[in-house]
Design a protein around this motif. Structure first.
Motif, PDB file in Angstrom:
ATOM      1  N   TYR A  73      59.683 -53.769 -33.080  1.00  0.00           N
ATOM      2  CA  TYR A  73      60.511 -54.188 -34.215  1.00  0.00           C
ATOM      3  C   TYR A  73      59.633 -54.694 -35.348  1.00  0.00           C
ATOM      4  O   TYR A  73      58.684 -55.433 -35.115  1.00  0.00           O
ATOM      5  CB  TYR A  73      61.427 -55.365 -33.816  1.00  0.00           C
ATOM      6  CG  TYR A  73      62.222 -55.123 -32.568  1.00  0.00           C
ATOM      7  CD1 TYR A  73      63.583 -54.810 -32.623  1.00  0.00           C
ATOM      8  CD2 TYR A  73      61.621 -55.211 -31.312  1.00  0.00           C
ATOM      9  CE1 TYR A  73      64.310 -54.587 -31.468  1.00  0.00           C
ATOM     10  CE2 TYR A  73      62.342 -54.986 -30.148  1.00  0.00           C
ATOM     11  CZ  TYR A  73      63.684 -54.670 -30.229  1.00  0.00           C
ATOM     12  OH  TYR A  73      64.413 -54.453 -29.080  1.00  0.00           O
ATOM     13  N   PHE A 116      62.540 -57.942 -21.255  1.00  0.00           N
ATOM     14  CA  PHE A 116      63.930 -57.503 -21.375  1.00  0.00           C
ATOM     15  C   PHE A 116      64.514 -57.925 -22.733  1.00  0.00           C
ATOM     16  O   PHE A 116      64.311 -59.054 -23.165  1.00  0.00           O
ATOM     17  CB  PHE A 116      64.700 -58.124 -20.197  1.00  0.00           C
ATOM     18  CG  PHE A 116      66.186 -57.995 -20.219  1.00  0.00           C
ATOM     19  CD1 PHE A 116      66.796 -56.759 -20.393  1.00  0.00           C
ATOM     20  CD2 PHE A 116      66.992 -59.111 -20.022  1.00  0.00           C
ATOM     21  CE1 PHE A 116      68.177 -56.652 -20.393  1.00  0.00           C
ATOM     22  CE2 PHE A 116      68.373 -59.012 -20.005  1.00  0.00           C
ATOM     23  CZ  PHE A 116      68.961 -57.773 -20.199  1.00  0.00           C
ATOM     24  N   THR A 117      65.247 -57.035 -23.387  1.00  0.00           N
ATOM     25  CA  THR A 117      65.773 -57.317 -24.727  1.00  0.00           C
ATOM     26  C   THR A 117      66.976 -58.263 -24.725  1.00  0.00           C
ATOM     27  O   THR A 117      67.288 -58.863 -25.749  1.00  0.00           O
ATOM     28  CB  THR A 117      66.250 -56.014 -25.415  1.00  0.00           C
ATOM     29  OG1 THR A 117      67.158 -55.343 -24.537  1.00  0.00           O
ATOM     30  CG2 THR A 117      65.099 -55.097 -25.754  1.00  0.00           C
ATOM     31  N   GLY A 160      67.585 -61.188 -27.565  1.00  0.00           N
ATOM     32  CA  GLY A 160      68.563 -60.608 -28.485  1.00  0.00           C
ATOM     33  C   GLY A 160      69.743 -61.554 -28.670  1.00  0.00           C
ATOM     34  O   GLY A 160      70.110 -61.917 -29.793  1.00  0.00           O
ATOM     35  N   SER A 179      67.754 -50.831 -24.529  1.00  0.00           N
ATOM     36  CA  SER A 179      66.534 -51.234 -25.222  1.00  0.00           C
ATOM     37  C   SER A 179      66.079 -50.159 -26.208  1.00  0.00           C
ATOM     38  O   SER A 179      65.602 -50.471 -27.290  1.00  0.00           O
ATOM     39  CB  SER A 179      65.439 -51.587 -24.234  1.00  0.00           C
ATOM     40  OG  SER A 179      65.252 -50.549 -23.342  1.00  0.00           O
ATOM     41  N   GLU A 180      66.264 -48.870 -25.863  1.00  0.00           N
ATOM     42  CA  GLU A 180      65.848 -47.788 -26.764  1.00  0.00           C
ATOM     43  C   GLU A 180      66.570 -47.873 -28.106  1.00  0.00           C
ATOM     44  O   GLU A 180      66.099 -47.349 -29.105  1.00  0.00           O
ATOM     45  CB  GLU A 180      66.163 -46.408 -26.146  1.00  0.00           C
ATOM     46  CG  GLU A 180      65.397 -46.097 -24.871  1.00  0.00           C
ATOM     47  CD  GLU A 180      66.110 -46.581 -23.618  1.00  0.00           C
ATOM     48  OE1 GLU A 180      66.737 -47.662 -23.647  1.00  0.00           O
ATOM     49  OE2 GLU A 180      66.038 -45.892 -22.599  1.00  0.00           O
ATOM     50  N   VAL A 236      59.536 -50.687 -26.738  1.00  0.00           N
ATOM     51  CA  VAL A 236      60.232 -50.653 -28.030  1.00  0.00           C
ATOM     52  C   VAL A 236      59.657 -51.733 -28.937  1.00  0.00           C
ATOM     53  O   VAL A 236      59.178 -52.758 -28.466  1.00  0.00           O
ATOM     54  CB  VAL A 236      61.766 -50.826 -27.861  1.00  0.00           C
ATOM     55  CG1 VAL A 236      62.341 -49.677 -27.072  1.00  0.00           C
ATOM     56  CG2 VAL A 236      62.108 -52.145 -27.175  1.00  0.00           C
ATOM     57  N   CYS A 251      67.522 -50.756 -29.576  1.00  0.00           N
ATOM     58  CA  CYS A 251      67.229 -52.128 -30.038  1.00  0.00           C
ATOM     59  C   CYS A 251      67.518 -53.167 -28.973  1.00  0.00           C
ATOM     60  O   CYS A 251      66.874 -54.200 -28.935  1.00  0.00           O
ATOM     61  CB  CYS A 251      67.933 -52.525 -31.338  1.00  0.00           C
ATOM     62  SG  CYS A 251      69.666 -52.949 -31.198  1.00  0.00           S
ATOM     63  N   GLY A 252      68.473 -52.921 -28.084  1.00  0.00           N
ATOM     64  CA  GLY A 252      68.885 -53.915 -27.087  1.00  0.00           C
ATOM     65  C   GLY A 252      70.363 -54.178 -27.262  1.00  0.00           C
ATOM     66  O   GLY A 252      71.100 -53.292 -27.698  1.00  0.00           O
ATOM     67  N   TRP A 280      68.837 -56.475 -36.159  1.00  0.00           N
ATOM     68  CA  TRP A 280      69.218 -56.646 -34.757  1.00  0.00           C
ATOM     69  C   TRP A 280      69.984 -57.958 -34.580  1.00  0.00           C
ATOM     70  O   TRP A 280      71.078 -58.004 -34.017  1.00  0.00           O
ATOM     71  CB  TRP A 280      67.952 -56.618 -33.879  1.00  0.00           C
ATOM     72  CG  TRP A 280      68.195 -56.744 -32.406  1.00  0.00           C
ATOM     73  CD1 TRP A 280      69.329 -56.431 -31.723  1.00  0.00           C
ATOM     74  CD2 TRP A 280      67.254 -57.210 -31.427  1.00  0.00           C
ATOM     75  NE1 TRP A 280      69.159 -56.666 -30.373  1.00  0.00           N
ATOM     76  CE2 TRP A 280      67.900 -57.146 -30.180  1.00  0.00           C
ATOM     77  CE3 TRP A 280      65.928 -57.666 -31.491  1.00  0.00           C
ATOM     78  CZ2 TRP A 280      67.242 -57.537 -28.992  1.00  0.00           C
ATOM     79  CZ3 TRP A 280      65.301 -58.051 -30.302  1.00  0.00           C
ATOM     80  CH2 TRP A 280      65.958 -57.983 -29.073  1.00  0.00           C
ATOM     81  N   SER A 339      61.830 -51.865 -21.457  1.00  0.00           N
ATOM     82  CA  SER A 339      62.877 -51.803 -20.436  1.00  0.00           C
ATOM     83  C   SER A 339      62.183 -51.539 -19.134  1.00  0.00           C
ATOM     84  O   SER A 339      61.143 -50.885 -19.095  1.00  0.00           O
ATOM     85  CB  SER A 339      63.863 -50.686 -20.736  1.00  0.00           C
ATOM     86  OG  SER A 339      63.281 -49.458 -20.377  1.00  0.00           O
ATOM     87  N   HIS A 366      59.312 -55.206 -27.023  1.00  0.00           N
ATOM     88  CA  HIS A 366      60.029 -55.417 -25.765  1.00  0.00           C
ATOM     89  C   HIS A 366      59.834 -54.180 -24.904  1.00  0.00           C
ATOM     90  O   HIS A 366      59.293 -53.158 -25.360  1.00  0.00           O
ATOM     91  CB  HIS A 366      61.536 -55.603 -26.016  1.00  0.00           C
ATOM     92  CG  HIS A 366      61.912 -56.982 -26.439  1.00  0.00           C
ATOM     93  ND1 HIS A 366      61.970 -58.031 -25.555  1.00  0.00           N
ATOM     94  CD2 HIS A 366      62.265 -57.494 -27.651  1.00  0.00           C
ATOM     95  CE1 HIS A 366      62.337 -59.125 -26.196  1.00  0.00           C
ATOM     96  NE2 HIS A 366      62.521 -58.830 -27.483  1.00  0.00           N
TER      97      HIS A 366
END
Ligand SMILES: [Zn+2]
Length: 436
Positions: free
Chosen positions: A101, A137-138, A142, A239-240, A99, A242-243, A109, A89, A87
Motif C-alpha cells: 500500500y 494478516f490484513t 484494516g 488481501s489481494e 500485498v 486490499c483486505g 482502504w 495472506s 501485508h
C-alpha cells in the motif's frame, strides 16, 4: 450512520465514476505492470478499447496463480520505496501472497473499512475490541484503522488469551467486537464458563465478523449468546483486494453492500467465464479501482455469490452481494445445469424430517448424469412407515426440482449412518469419467 455520500449515489453517478476510474486503472496498469501488459497484448486489448463498463469483459481474468508466478512483488505498479505498508495472506499451500500500500492506498482502504463498520452499526462512541490476530494478516490492522477513523476507541487485543480478552471486555466496557464468527462464539462460551452472563455482565452490542463466512445457524447462535438486539453482521474482503472493506452487511441483512466506487463486481459462470445477469449465482470477480500499489483487474475470487442492484432500505444504493455460498471449485454440472452442493444443502435444511448430514453421488448411466442424494432422517421411527417414507422422498424430489431444476434419486437412511468427518466434510462423490 452512512459514512460516505458515495454510498447513496444514483446508478448513473456510480457508473460514471466506475467508468472513469476503470479507464484510468487500465492505462495505469498497462504502462506499469509488464505481466498485465503481456496478458492484454495476448488477447489484443489495449487501454483505448475500454470505452464503456461493458468493455471490462474484454479484459483477461487474473487469479491467485498470477500472484504466484509474480511472487513477491511482480504485480506491483510502484517501486518498493513508495510503499508505506506490506501485508501478506497466509496461503494454505506454497508461498504467501504479498500485498502493498502507498499512503494514498492506506487512506482509501481505511475509509472503505469505516464505511463497512458503519454499515454494521459501529459509531464513534464504541469501544472496539479487535480479536483478529495482528501480524501480516490484513484483517486486524484494516479494522483497527477503519474504526479509529470513525472515532471509536480501539483495543487491539489480538486473538488468543481468551480469558484475558474477557477481562478487558468486562473491565473496559467493550461495546463492539471484531473477530471471526467462530472465535466470537468461543469467547461467549468462555465467558459463560467463567461464570459471566454475556448479556448482563458484558456490554458488547455490535459484532463485526469476517475472516471466514458466517452461516445463518452461527448468526442465530450469536444472538443466543449476545442477545436478541445484538448487531450481528459480517463483512468481506481478500488481501489481494486490499483486505477487509470490499463489502459489508448493513443492519437490514440483505447481503453485503459493495464499495462500488472502488470495486467493480461481476458474477461469472466459473466454467465458461461468461458474465451472468444480476441475481444469478456464480463466481465473484472483482476489479479494484484507483489503487496505486496493487491495482487488480478482474480478479477471480473463487467465491460463489450473486449480485442485487435494488436500493436497500438502509438508504444505500450500492449493489449487494449475497453471502458466500461455496467455492467455484465445488461446482457440479448435472445434465447441463450448474449446481453447487450448498444449493442442495439449502433445500435439504428447509425440510424438518431430515438432519444436516447428506451425501451426493453423481454417476453417468447410459450417457446420462444421475444424481443420488443420501440423507439421514432425524428420527428413525420414520423408517417403519413405508408410505410416510415415500411421501418424504417425493417431497424432497419436488423441492429440488422446483428450486434447482434437477431430478435426483433420494435415499433416506437411519440417523448416524453416514460417515462423520472431523475436518471439512466430503459430501460429494463425482463418479463420472470425463469424456464419456
Ligand atoms: Zn443496506
Amino acid at each position: 450512520m452512512i459514512w460516505s455520500k458515495n454510498e447513496t449515489m444514483s446508478r448513473e453517478e456510480i457508473e460514471e465514476i466506475q467508468l472513469s476510474r476503470l479507464k484510468e486503472t487500465v492505462s495505469y496498469i498497462y504502462e506499469r505492470v509488464p505481466a498485465y501488459k503481456k496478458k492484454m497484448d495476448e488477447v489484443g486489448v489495449r487501454p483505448e478499447h475500454i470505452q464503456t463498463l461493458k468493455d471490462l469483459q474484454k479484459l483477461p481474468f487474473n487469479t491467485k496463480e498470477d500472484f504466484r508466478q509474480n511472487y513477491p512483488t511482480g504485480l506491483f505498479a510502484v517501486p518498493k520505496k513508495e510503499l508505506v505498508r506490506v501485508h501478506a495472506s497466509s496461503g494454505t499451500t506454497g508461498k504467501p501472497t504479498i500485498v502493498g500500500y502507498t499512503r494514498r492506498d492506506l487512506d482509501i482502504w481505511t475509509n472503505n473499512v469505516s464505511r463497512v463498520a458503519c454499515m454494521g452499526g459501529a459509531t464513534g462512541d464504541d469501544i472496539a475490541q479487535i480479536a483478529f490476530g495482528y501480524g501480516m494478516f490484513t484483517g486486524a490492522l484494516g479494522l483497527h484503522a477503519g474504526l479509529e477513523n470513525i472515532g471509536a476507541t480501539v483495543l487491539p487485543s489480538s486473538s488468543g488469551h481468551t480469558q484475558k480478552q474477557i477481562m478487558y471486555m468486562r473491565d473496559m466496557g467493550t461495546t463492539l467486537l471484531v473477530a471471526t464468527p467462530s472465535y466470537a462464539l468461543y469467547l461467549g462460551e468462555t465467558a459463560r464458563n467463567m461464570g459471566l452472563d454475556p448479556q448482563k455482565d458484558l456490554q458488547v452490542k455490535t459484532g463485526l465478523f469476517g475472516g471466514e463466512g458466517m452461516t445463518e445457524p452461527m448468526r442465530a447462535e450469536m444472538h443466543r449468546i449476545w442477545g436478541d438486539s445484538f448487531n450481528c453482521t459480517q463483512n468481506y474482503g481478500l488481501s489481494e483486494l486490499c483486505g477487509p472493506g470490499v463489502s459489508g452487511e448493513c443492519l437490514e441483512l440483505q447481503g453485503m453492500h459493495v464499495n462500488e466506487d472502488f470495486f467493480i463486481p461481476e458474477i461469472i459462470n466459473p466454467k465458461t467465464g461468461e458474465v451472468l445477469p444480476p441475481g444469478e449465482k456464480g463466481e465473484l470477480v472483482i476489479t479494484r479501482l484507483s489503487t496505486q500499489a496493487l491495482p487488480l483487474l478482474r480478479y477471480r475470487t473463487k467465491d460463489i455469490s450473486a449480485l442485487h442492484y435494488e436500493p436497500c432500505k438502509c438508504g444505500r444504493t450500492t449493489c449487494r452481494m449475497e453471502n458466500i455460498s461455496g467455492r467455484s471449485d465445488d461446482m457440479l454440472i448435472i445434465r447441463g445445469v450448474n449446481v453447487f452442493p450448498t444449493q442442495i444443502e439449502e433445500v435439504l435444511l428447509a425440510i424438518n424430517e431430515i438432519g444436516p448430514h447428506y451425501e451426493i453421488t453423481v454417476e453417468r448411466v447410459n450417457r446420462l448424469d444421475v444424481m443420488t442424494i443420501t440423507v439421514e432422517l432425524i428420527d428413525d421411527r420414520l423408517l417403519d412407515s413405508y408410505s410416510s417414507l415415500d411421501a418424504l422422498r417425493k417431497k424432497i424430489q419436488v423441492k429440488l426440482k422446483s428450486m434447482l431444476g434437477l431430478d435426483a434419486i433420494i435415499k433416506l437412511v437411519a440417523p448416524m449412518s453416514l460417515t462423520r468427518f472431523e475436518g471439512k466434510a466430503r459430501r460429494v462423490n463425482d463418479l463420472r469419467k470425463d469424456g464419456l
